[in-house]
Design an enzyme around this catalytic site. Sequence first.
Site, PDB file in Angstrom:
ATOM      1  N   ASP A  82      -4.489   2.208  -4.767  1.00 35.33           N
ATOM      2  CA  ASP A  82      -2.877   3.285  -3.052  1.00 35.33           C
ATOM      3  C   ASP A  82      -3.775   3.076  -2.163  1.00 35.33           C
ATOM      4  O   ASP A  82      -2.929   2.439  -1.019  1.00 35.33           O
ATOM      5  CB  ASP A  82      -2.687   4.858  -3.700  1.00 35.33           C
TER       6      ASP A  82
ATOM      7  N   TYR B  92      -9.420  -1.919 -16.251  1.00 35.08           N
ATOM      8  CA  TYR B  92      -9.189   0.031 -16.222  1.00 35.08           C
ATOM      9  C   TYR B  92      -9.677   0.110 -17.629  1.00 35.08           C
ATOM     10  O   TYR B  92     -10.906  -1.318 -18.086  1.00 35.08           O
ATOM     11  CB  TYR B  92      -7.760   0.516 -16.776  1.00 35.08           C
TER      12      TYR B  92
ATOM     13  N   GLU C  59      -2.994  -3.620  -8.335  1.00 37.17           N
ATOM     14  CA  GLU C  59      -1.519  -4.086  -7.586  1.00 37.17           C
ATOM     15  C   GLU C  59      -3.128  -4.351  -6.499  1.00 37.17           C
ATOM     16  O   GLU C  59      -2.417  -6.084  -6.178  1.00 37.17           O
ATOM     17  CB  GLU C  59      -0.884  -3.283  -6.780  1.00 37.17           C
ATOM     18  N   ASP C  60      -3.303  -4.470  -5.691  1.00 34.10           N
ATOM     19  CA  ASP C  60      -4.540  -4.164  -4.679  1.00 34.10           C
ATOM     20  C   ASP C  60      -5.357  -5.716  -4.617  1.00 34.10           C
ATOM     21  O   ASP C  60      -5.404  -7.031  -4.421  1.00 34.10           O
ATOM     22  CB  ASP C  60      -4.955  -3.683  -3.443  1.00 34.10           C
ATOM     23  N   SER C  61      -6.215  -5.354  -5.691  1.00 28.00           N
ATOM     24  CA  SER C  61      -7.294  -6.519  -6.174  1.00 28.00           C
ATOM     25  C   SER C  61      -5.883  -7.653  -7.008  1.00 28.00           C
ATOM     26  O   SER C  61      -6.693  -8.670  -6.931  1.00 28.00           O
ATOM     27  CB  SER C  61      -7.860  -6.162  -7.317  1.00 28.00           C
TER      28      SER C  61
END
Length: 370
Positions: free
Chosen positions: A15, A196, A265-267
């Site tokens: 986020d 994860y 999402e970002d990576s």
Amino acid sequence: MQADIFCRVVDNYGDIGVCWRLARQLAQDCRWDIRLWVDDLASFARIQPGIDAHAARQELAGVDIVHWSDNPAPALAARDVVIEAFACDPPAAFVDSMRRTHPVWINLEYLSAESWVESCHGLPSQRPDGLVKHFFFPGFTTATGGLLREQNLSAERDALQQSTALQDSFLRSAGVPDDVLAQRRGGARTVSLFCYPSAPAASLATALAADQRPTVLLVPQGVAPALESACQSPGAPRIVRLPFMAQPDFDRVLWCADLNFVRGEDSFVRAAWAARPLVWQIYPQEENVHLEKLDAWLARYPAPESAQALIRAWNQPESGGAAAAVTAALSPAEWTAWAAAARDWDASQSALPGLAENLAAFCAELAKKR
């Protein structure tokens, strides 16, 4: 434009990762006046050196950073644009100020490749109090908001990827030992792993140990903590633990790697811009809804079936097929096809307007109609 971006750190760093990249790009590339509201400064500080986790307000990289509280100072009222990331809802006192000024109000949604996103992108939602919120969807087509991508990113990436000396210098500064750098120069494959806890990391280690080509495995501190115990056999990957680092340095790690395992999402987006093969572990959701989103992206990603099978196995560790899938995807012919597909994917996506550029234009059009 004067804009406020609101970010709640719900889980991990995705986020704030997305919001910080967006804030910097709107401030630096679009010349917007940005206030970034963050509820968890401690998480923010882990991915951005220089952040004071206890400051009520601070400035960094041209962005005014506010520690988000439910009772903001009256002076911190709404201005031209309000961007709430991922439906996080600004504080009630701030929304009260929005009723007086009626700013452009954007709900920045999560990234998805699903087809329905195109029909929902940009739609307004009229509230009973007279405020209107518009939904802005990142995506992979011209009918969506696009992907975050800074100016000159490709040129910086290409310069690093074309220079062994620059890569060695950067990796050495990140804590990679000289003997590992020598392994890379000698032909060892470099793999970065950011996953994860549910990821089948031990299966990855098993498959890489059996591969004829040696592997250097770059892993952030705290990720896959049992990995070392899975890398005891002959030929096992050489593990190098990296500290959490600023986003531009994380990008460089991805650029240095031959294969990137990424999460969230970002990576995921940053690995796409590396123009190298990637394996995406999508954020797990109840009833396996995330697997439908994964399939929607795979339908667009031009990698060979062996790579797609690996990505599916990585997201379904209970299947037990990850090790065999790694071996198949790394076979010479499949690897060559996958590497070409990664370059094609980067080229096709980088030809589209970026998210910050699209968002700025969208807000400017809405502001004209106020």
